[in-house]
Design a protein around this motif. Structure first.
Motif, PDB file in Angstrom:
ATOM      1  N   GLY A  15       0.785  -1.222   0.000  1.00 28.14           N
ATOM      2  CA  GLY A  15       0.000   0.000   0.000  1.00 28.14           C
ATOM      3  C   GLY A  15       0.820   1.277   0.000  1.00 28.14           C
ATOM      4  N   VAL A  16       1.945   1.291   0.696  1.00 31.53           N
ATOM      5  CA  VAL A  16       2.691   2.547   0.815  1.00 31.53           C
ATOM      6  C   VAL A  16       3.276   2.951  -0.536  1.00 31.53           C
ATOM      7  CG1 VAL A  16       3.607   1.331   2.778  1.00 31.53           C
ATOM      8  CG2 VAL A  16       5.151   2.476   1.334  1.00 31.53           C
ATOM      9  N   PHE A  17       3.533   1.963  -1.409  1.00 26.27           N
ATOM     10  CA  PHE A  17       4.060   2.324  -2.719  1.00 26.27           C
ATOM     11  C   PHE A  17       3.020   3.057  -3.545  1.00 26.27           C
ATOM     12  CE2 PHE A  17       7.083  -1.165  -1.791  1.00 26.27           C
ATOM     13  CZ  PHE A  17       8.214  -0.384  -1.817  1.00 26.27           C
ATOM     14  N   PHE A  18       1.760   2.663  -3.361  1.00 19.78           N
ATOM     15  CA  PHE A  18       0.694   3.408  -4.041  1.00 19.78           C
ATOM     16  C   PHE A  18       0.689   4.852  -3.550  1.00 19.78           C
ATOM     17  CE2 PHE A  18      -3.660   5.055  -3.874  1.00 19.78           C
ATOM     18  CZ  PHE A  18      -3.937   5.084  -5.220  1.00 19.78           C
ATOM     19  N   SER A  19       0.813   5.041  -2.232  1.00 25.57           N
ATOM     20  CA  SER A  19       0.807   6.402  -1.671  1.00 25.57           C
ATOM     21  C   SER A  19       1.947   7.233  -2.245  1.00 25.57           C
ATOM     22  CB  SER A  19       0.949   6.343  -0.154  1.00 25.57           C
ATOM     23  OG  SER A  19      -0.037   5.521   0.392  1.00 25.57           O
ATOM     24  N   ILE A  20       3.133   6.642  -2.283  1.00 28.47           N
ATOM     25  CA  ILE A  20       4.282   7.393  -2.783  1.00 28.47           C
ATOM     26  C   ILE A  20       4.117   7.664  -4.277  1.00 28.47           C
ATOM     27  CG2 ILE A  20       6.781   7.340  -3.051  1.00 28.47           C
ATOM     28  CD1 ILE A  20       6.866   5.569  -0.566  1.00 28.47           C
TER      29      ILE A  20
END
Lengths: 310, 291
Positions: free
Chosen positions: A95-100
């Motif tokens: 998920g954090v890669f989507f945010s970044i």
């Protein structure tokens, strides 16, 4: 709505501007919440999707003027497709890669617009408000004898869009999409094992969320009449659309609405009484305070009271 | 701009020197995000705090930038440890990192940026020391000391962090935490304490990177946003938790930005890091040094 129309001549233009801003944030906060609140994927690039909406209107207005309604549809399609594309490429990662990636997307888009002289580049562009179409005007004259100004028209448009967005969020929340998204948010691996089509659900949510953000941006050029990349991609938009659902509460459709009304009115009051830099500072502080002290937002506080009384 | 090998070589040298400085920014993200699994997008905010502290020290007490590093980096370390405790208490302990924790760092980033605007205004601030103004010639390319100092300090930081993590007991505990928290618990070490120390180090590196930044160029508050992209692009491209990867990725980004600036103009440079980040996420999410 009827009240604002009747009071029309007696209320100063400022209140319409303030109302428009709050309504716009209801749409943005609700749109953010469809993916962020229900599915647990944090989008930092709201400003990017909003700006896609703005610049769709600007481009269409330059090459092929058409009624605002169709420009909004075009904005929804463009922003929705960008959302779908970003989601398709990055939602299979953590998920954090989507945010970044969404953060990155906003900056890449801003750089493109800054270097695109057709839409004004870094200098920005002036937009001329088109006349309200005859059919619509006749409809309004039926209610208000003197007719309405363009700003009043935009406010009513935003009321309709905000209702549409909230309705869409409500429909998602109550349907199998919302239940699937909640399962993904709680434990994605477990959800997938139990047969939840997680990638498809996340893509639906990302596309809807992006399309609504684009629609919120489409009328913006006519509202401000001058748009530059710094405004369209403003940090205030990204922060507010995250802060409002989190302050209001992310689990339900009415959380973002409560958050947008609370934070939106607080900001309007603070901008008038103190300064616009200070009001953004306070939004940031409120966000952090709520996250640490009341992680379920206003909705959580209200539910806590109800449970306490029983 | 017209193509010429002189320009290319000049851009590559500038890029490598710039890359050494970028490494000093990214090392903190490699520690926090790569090893501790803390998505600290507020890292550039700590950096900008370091830059303004250096400015304040230079303006009011005449601090040399190196004095600023020696004074403020330990403060950053202590602050980082306290900050991690608060983060752990409010988010990690509850299992709320993914949404609330991420938004929390976003809020911190925003508060620091607006706070700096409220205190210092949006004007550019800079410092200058006589020794930073001179230039050193390497063949037909010349590099100013204000670029070379951050390059050397950046490489030194990377080297010392690498030595600390591989040679000391606490350092090895930190590396172990990055691989398997449960196993660390089983052998009787305290993973929370190791993470606390590591986060302190990450913030201290951010403060030093900030001092280096204000040596290189005048600083204004919104500069943080460009550095989110740079730091995370380097971290992901380098394989997230790898220190050699961080160095290689920093040099790649530095050279790519310098070439873009030389041939297409500085207005395209923000897109380089984020574009590189998007491309990495799409085609090789594990990074070049990833497992």
């Amino acid at each position: 709505m009827a009240a604002t129309m009747l009071l029309g001549p007696y209320v100063s233009e400022y209140y319409y501007l303030a109302t428009y801003t709050i309504l716009q944030f209801i749409v943005l906060g609700t749109a953010w919440n469809i993916l962020g609140g229900y599915g647990g994927y944090v989008n930092f690039g709201t400003a990017g999707f909003f700006a896609i909406g703005c610049y769709t209107t600007i481009v269409l207005n330059k090459i092929f003027p058409m009624p605002l309604f169709f420009e909004m549809l075009a904005a929804a399609v463009t922003a929705g497709l960008v959302g779908l594309g970003t989601g398709y490429l990055t939602l299979r990662l953590r998920g954090v890669f989507f945010s970044i990636a969404t953060l990155a997307l906003a900056i890449v888009l801003q750089t493109l617009v800054v270097n695109w002289s057709f839409v004004g580049g870094a200098r920005g562009v002036y937009v001329i408000r088109p006349p309200i179409s005859g059919v619509l005007m006749a409809f309004f004259v039926f209610f208000v004898p003197n007719g309405i100004s363009y700003v009043q028209f935009l406010v009513m448009l935003m009321v309709a869009l905000a209702m549409f967005a909230v309705l869409a969020a409500w429909a998602v929340e109550k349907s199998w999409i919302g239940i699937g998204l909640a399962a993904i948010r709680d434990d994605e691996a477990a959800a997938e094992t139990s047969g939840v089509p997680s990638l498809r659900l996340k893509l639906i949510a990302t596309t809807m969320s992006g399309a609504l953000m684009g629609m919120a941006g489409a009328p913006f050029p006519y509202y401000v009449t001058y748009v530059d990349p710094a405004t369209a991609f403003g940090l205030a938009i990204a922060v507010n659309s995250i802060a409002m659902p989190l302050v209001g509460g992310t689990a339900t459709w009415w959380g973002p609405v409560v958050g947008a009304i609370l934070l939106g009115s607080a900001q309007q009051i603070l901008t008038v009484t103190i300064s616009s830099a200070a009001n953004l500072f306070i939004v940031g502080v409120l966000l952090v305070v709520f996250l640490t002290a009341a992680p379920r937002g206003v909705v959580g506080i209200v539910r806590g009271w109800k449970r306490g009384r029983k | 701009m017209e193509f010429s090998w002189d320009l290319v070589i000049n851009a590559i040298v500038t890029g490598i020197v710039l890359g050494g400085f970028y490494a000093s920014v990214a090392i903190g993200v490699t520690i926090a995000f790569g090893m501790l699994d803390i998505v600290n997008i507020a890292h550039p905010a700590f950096m900008i705090a370091g830059a303004y502290l250096a400015f304040l020290g230079w303006e009011s007490f005449g601090f040399d930038p190196f004095v600023s590093m020696a004074v403020f980096a330990p403060c950053g370390y202590l602050f980082g440890r306290a900050f991690y405790r608060a983060y752990h208490f409010f988010f990690e302990r509850r299992g709320d990192e993914s949404i609330q924790g991420l938004a929390f760092f976003f809020g911190i980033l925003f508060i620091v940026e607006i706070g700096v605007v409220l205190v210092f205004g949006v004007d550019y601030r800079s410092i200058s020391e006589p020794y930073l103004e001179s230039t050193i010639g390497l063949g037909f390319v010349s590099v100013p000391w204000r670029m070379l100092v951050p390059f050397l300090v950046g490489l030194g930081m990377l080297g010392s962090v690498h030595l600390y993590l591989s040679r000391t007991f606490t350092g090895r505990t930190i590396l172990a935490v990055s691989q398997d928290v449960e196993a660390v618990r089983l052998i009787g070490a305290n993973p929370i304490r190791a993470k606390e120390i590591a986060f302190g180090i990450a913030v201290a590196t951010a403060i030093i990177a900030g001092v280096l930044l204000i040596i290189i160029q005048p600083v204004e508050p919104s500069i943080t946003r460009e550095y989110i992209g740079r730091a995370f692009a380097i971290c992901v491209l380098g394989g997230i938790a790898s220190i050699p990867g961080t160095l290689v990725a920093s040099l790649i980004l530095g050279v790519a930005e310098a070439l873009t600036t030389t041939f297409y103009g500085p207005s395209w440079s923000p897109a380089v890091s984020f574009g590189l980040l998007l491309l990495t996420l799409i085609f090789r999410p594990a990074g070049i040094f990833g497992r």
